[in-house]
Scaffold this motif. Structure first.
Motif, PDB file in Angstrom:
ATOM      1  N   ASN A  29      -5.476   1.170  -3.661  1.00  0.00           N
ATOM      2  CA  ASN A  29      -5.649   1.411  -2.234  1.00  0.00           C
ATOM      3  C   ASN A  29      -7.040   1.044  -1.761  1.00  0.00           C
ATOM      4  O   ASN A  29      -7.264   0.822  -0.581  1.00  0.00           O
ATOM      5  N   ASP A  42       5.890   7.222  -2.980  1.00  0.00           N
ATOM      6  CA  ASP A  42       4.613   6.556  -2.797  1.00  0.00           C
ATOM      7  C   ASP A  42       4.157   6.174  -4.184  1.00  0.00           C
ATOM      8  O   ASP A  42       4.659   6.644  -5.185  1.00  0.00           O
ATOM      9  N   TYR A  92      -8.083  11.754  -5.845  1.00  0.00           N
ATOM     10  CA  TYR A  92      -7.748  10.342  -6.017  1.00  0.00           C
ATOM     11  C   TYR A  92      -7.399  10.069  -7.469  1.00  0.00           C
ATOM     12  O   TYR A  92      -7.880  10.750  -8.372  1.00  0.00           O
ATOM     13  N   VAL A  95      -8.547   5.763   3.379  1.00  0.00           N
ATOM     14  CA  VAL A  95      -7.948   5.771   2.054  1.00  0.00           C
ATOM     15  C   VAL A  95      -7.760   7.220   1.618  1.00  0.00           C
ATOM     16  O   VAL A  95      -8.721   7.970   1.663  1.00  0.00           O
ATOM     17  N   SER A 134      -3.979   8.425  -3.687  1.00  0.00           N
ATOM     18  CA  SER A 134      -4.362   7.033  -3.540  1.00  0.00           C
ATOM     19  C   SER A 134      -5.007   6.576  -4.839  1.00  0.00           C
ATOM     20  O   SER A 134      -5.715   7.339  -5.485  1.00  0.00           O
ATOM     21  N   ASN A 164       0.819  -1.196   0.000  1.00  0.00           N
ATOM     22  CA  ASN A 164       0.000   0.000   0.000  1.00  0.00           C
ATOM     23  C   ASN A 164       0.856   1.251   0.000  1.00  0.00           C
ATOM     24  O   ASN A 164       0.478   2.270  -0.553  1.00  0.00           O
ATOM     25  N   GLU A 165       1.984   1.172   0.676  1.00  0.00           N
ATOM     26  CA  GLU A 165       2.863   2.322   0.752  1.00  0.00           C
ATOM     27  C   GLU A 165       4.294   1.840   0.898  1.00  0.00           C
ATOM     28  O   GLU A 165       4.555   0.833   1.574  1.00  0.00           O
TER      29      GLU A 165
END
Lengths: 692, 122
Positions: free
Chosen positions: B49, A277, B27, B122, B3, A199-200
């Motif tokens: 995500n 990221d 997003y 998220v 995300s 996720n990261e």
């Protein structure tokens, strides 16, 4: 989602209209084919339920509450059918209900399209649907247990969370094998791989894109912090897959404190170093345009896009201008008398490319007739139900493609023809049986390619046309310009296409709205097509619509008469020749005719017809061009042929069309030297020849 | 930081509006028109995500999509949200058993959608 004005946009509305229209068409076909076999299969019920469900959802989101409510009531109906699977449902009533619903939504969509408010009242339809459902329930659940399944009662709560997500944080220190070189690149590709499961991701050193990072990695190892849903063993295994890994130290972290620190430091550093990221790295990929992942992303993109028709029209216009521009260059008057070998070579290449481009542009605009043909199922269904005639519609060649613009113009005429066939053509079942025919009437809708034309044929096996009646009616309306005894059957049948002709005395709900076949003819002719009728009394009628594949660019032969230029579509030209004076004969009405190989053809002097001054008035000095359209032939007299070229058809300005009503002109075009040429309408000219 | 979200719905109108709202909220949005396409994207693209999915779809429905996605190790705890219209208890329960993180009932407002996303971090 409720789309508040903040988000509601034109493209969203367009998308809604497009999608709903498509769904409705799909739904209509589903219903009609279900009705035909008198039952709803499980798949059909599911499909109908799903479509209504989608329409309900999208309409509610766009705040079209009447559409949504109606769709909801139909959805409820099919929900019940799906869950309870009741026997003995009244199929035809159900079909009527759904089709009425479809018609209502269609009408609302039309309103939305034209910018009006969709405020139609669906309450009677909804009530009818609810009524039907209640009756169904009473029949299939006789025990009196009114509701077994909870109906879609809207919950008070709009959203909720079952479980909050949880993730694991790991810290990995990786040492690459000694001497493997380019440690920073290896680290980078490791990160790329990790993006698929994490996720990261944060790592040290942060600046791995720089080559001096290799030195640090070599000495201190490559440190990665990652948040992932995977367990320890999975992460370990995943990391060990990478090449040249000598040592891996993987720890489970209780808190993500270290990772958060790195995140913050990355923020402080700003955009200087590649922040790692995931979405940033995705951006970076597209920026640099590198890596397999890029390819991967491309490969899952869909290969079909939808394009606004206005853009296609524009493209077509530009294509037309291009063809004109090409002619202007290659046939430029300045080039006259020059020997230009290289120029000619380049010009040929240019021509090759423009014609190829033209083919592609045309092919983009081609749309199969299937959607238009499928619509007729509904027409047949409604008509046969109302008139109580059993009709079977057979469709042949629906995959045939024509230009998008043409499709729009033939939908109405086709509907009219099909209605005519059912209403006037097909007899009632008893009459059919008396005539020794099967009680089920049959209508065939056929499309096929024929050279540069597409033929659309509407055929029925009904009573056929009554010649005597047609003649009588035509006489009454003074539509006959020729001795009746000399008219062929075909000519008689084709009288019904003339304006102001209608044989059916009584006007019925469907086909006789005061307009007749002449409207069909007019519509088809407006896209450069033609209509012909054939019939056999007692065996049925056939209407053949002939339309060009495309309208805009044609192959033409340029001719001159005096100072004027005319263009004849090459496809209509049979031959051109210079006659002997003795070949010319005159009929009793003083019309000139010409004898060619024992056949006699009418002659048209273009200079007389259009009042052009020319020195060439003797047949032996000019040239005759024999043109043919729809089995009718005429010879045109012109000064000389200028040459063949592709021309772009432009409509005549409306003031010319309306003011002078010049017959026999299809449009005009621009020639290479900038002069205007009039395009002759051969169908119009041959018609003139016949009735002259 | 952005995300990445996967939006799964067979209605292109819904997809477009979700994309509009979510992109405006910052997003990155990827779309799929049914469960099958969604699974393909989940397996071939960098990890999302969160996934927001409709339930009623052709080819593969939302419940099966949630089940299948949950079986992928890297999606073990990823927020999988369902868009429901039949907000009957059994559908929600079915979704919960399949592994859904939460649900949103259609029609909903953009604010509600964003609130749910915030709730699942998220």
């Amino acid at each position: 989602m409720l789309v508040s004005s903040q988000y509601l946009s034109e493209p969203m509305l367009e998308m809604f209209i497009f999608e709903t229209t498509q769904l409705l068409e799909q739904l209509e076909q589903e219903i009609i084919s279900s009705e035909k076999c008198c039952c709803y299969t499980q798949e059909a019920i599911n499909e109908i339920f799903r479509i209504m469900h989608t329409i309900k959802g999208t309409a509610a989101m766009m705040l079209f509450n009447n559409i949504s409510a109606l769709a909801h009531s139909i959805e409820d109906l099919f929900y019940f059918l799906r869950e309870e699977n009741p026997k003995d449902i009244n199929c035809s009533t159900l079909c009527d209900l759904v089709l009425e619903g479809i018609d209502f939504i269609k009408a609302e969509i039309e309103k939305i399209k034209s910018g009006d408010d969709a405020e139609g009242d669906a309450s009677t339809l909804i009530a009818a649907n609810k009524d039907f459902l209640t009756r169904l329930k009473q029949v299939s659940l006789p025990s009196g247990a009114a509701e077994t399944k909870p109906q879609a009662i809207s919950d008070m709560q709009e959203f909720g969370i079952f479980t909050l997500p949880q993730t694991n944080t790991f810290k990995a220190i990786i040492h690459f094998a000694e001497g493997c070189e380019m440690e920073n690149i290896r680290a980078l590709s490791l990160i790329r791989n990790l993006e698929n499961i994490a996720n990261e991701i944060r790592y040290l050193p942060q600046n791995i894109a720089d080559s001096d990072a290799s030195q640090i990695i070599r000495q201190e190892g490559f440190t990665v912090y990652l948040k992932t849903d995977c367990f320890y063993e999975e992460v370990h295994q995943f990391l060990m897959q990478a090449e040249f890994i000598k040592e891996l130290e993987l720890d489970f972290l209780d808190s993500d404190e270290e990772l958060r620190q790195l995140r913050n430091s990355a923020k402080e550093e700003g955009g200087k170093i590649p922040k790692k990221d995931r979405s940033d790295s995705a951006n970076e990929q597209t920026n640099k345009g590198q890596g397999e992942k890029d390819l991967q992303v491309v490969s899952v993109q869909q290969s079909i896009i939808s394009v606004n028709v206005a853009k296609l029209d524009k493209l077509m216009d530009l294509m037309g201008e291009m063809v004109i521009a090409e002619a202007m260059v290659t046939q430029n008057p300045d080039l006259k008398g020059l020997e230009l070998d290289n120029f000619q070579k380049a010009a040929r290449q240019l021509h090759k490319i423009t014609s190829e481009l033209q083919d592609v542009v045309m092919s983009i605009r081609m749309v199969p007739l299937s959607a238009t043909f499928q619509k007729m199922h509904r027409v047949v269904r409604d008509m046969s139900k109302k008139l109580e005639k059993e009709v079977e519609l057979k469709i042949v060649g629906e995959e045939t493609e024509v230009d998008k613009n043409i499709i729009e113009h033939i939908s109405d005429p086709l509907m009219h023809l099909v209605r005519n066939s059912i209403d006037h053509g097909l007899e009632a079942a008893e009459d059919r049986q008396a005539a020794g025919k099967p009680p089920l009437g049959r209508i065939t809708l056929e499309a096929k390619n024929a050279g540069s034309d597409v033929l659309i044929i509407v055929k029925d096996d009904g009573r056929g046309l009554d010649k005597a009646k047609i003649l009588a009616k035509a006489r009454e309306n003074r539509l006959i310009h020729k001795p009746e005894s000399e008219m062929t059957d075909r000519e008689i049948y084709n009288l019904i296409l003339l304006p102001g002709f209608s044989t059916k005395e009584s006007i019925t709900e469907f086909s006789g709205r005061g307009v007749g076949m002449d409207v069909v003819t007019k519509n088809i002719e407006s896209v450069g097509g033609s209509v012909a009728v054939d019939s056999a009394e007692g065996f049925g009628t056939t209407v053949i619509i002939k339309i060009p594949l495309t309208l805009a660019i044609i192959d033409g032969m340029n001719i001159s008469v005096g100072n004027s230029r005319y263009t004849i579509p090459t496809i209509s030209i049979r031959e051109s020749f210079r006659p002997k004076e003795t070949d010319i004969i005159k009929d009793p009405d003083d019309n000139e005719m010409i004898m060619v190989r024992g056949m006699c053809y009418p002659l048209l002097r273009l200079h007389q017809m259009y009042g052009v001054e020319t020195e060439i008035t003797k047949f032996t000095e000019g040239i005759l061009i024999m043109v043919e359209q729809d089995d009718r032939t005429v010879c045109l007299f012109a000064d000389k042929l200028l040459g063949q070229q592709q021309v772009v058809v432009k409509a005549l300005p409306s003031y010319i069309r309306n003011e002078w009503k010049i017959r026999g002109l299809a449009g005009c075009t621009l020639l290479g030297d900038g002069s205007i040429s009039l395009i002759l309408d051969i169908a119009g000219l041959t018609g003139l020849g016949n009735t002259a | 930081m952005m995300s990445r979200l996967l939006v799964v719905d067979d209605s292109s109108t819904i997809r477009l509006s979700l994309r509009t709202v979510l992109t405006q909220a910052g997003y990155a949005v990827e779309e799929a028109k049914d469960g099958e396409e969604a699974v393909q994207k989940i397996k071939s693209l960098p990890k999302f995500n969160a996934v927001i999915t409709d339930l009623n779809m052709p080819k593969m429905d939302g419940i099966s999509l949630i089940k299948e996605t949950r079986n992928i190790p890297s999606y073990r705890f990823t927020p999988l949200l369902m868009l429901t219209t039949e907000s009957t208890l059994d559908k929600k329960e079915e979704g919960r058993k399949a592994g859904a993180t939460g649900w949103i009932t259609k029609p909903f407002t953009p604010e509600q959608l964003l609130a749910v996303l915030k709730k699942v971090q998220v």
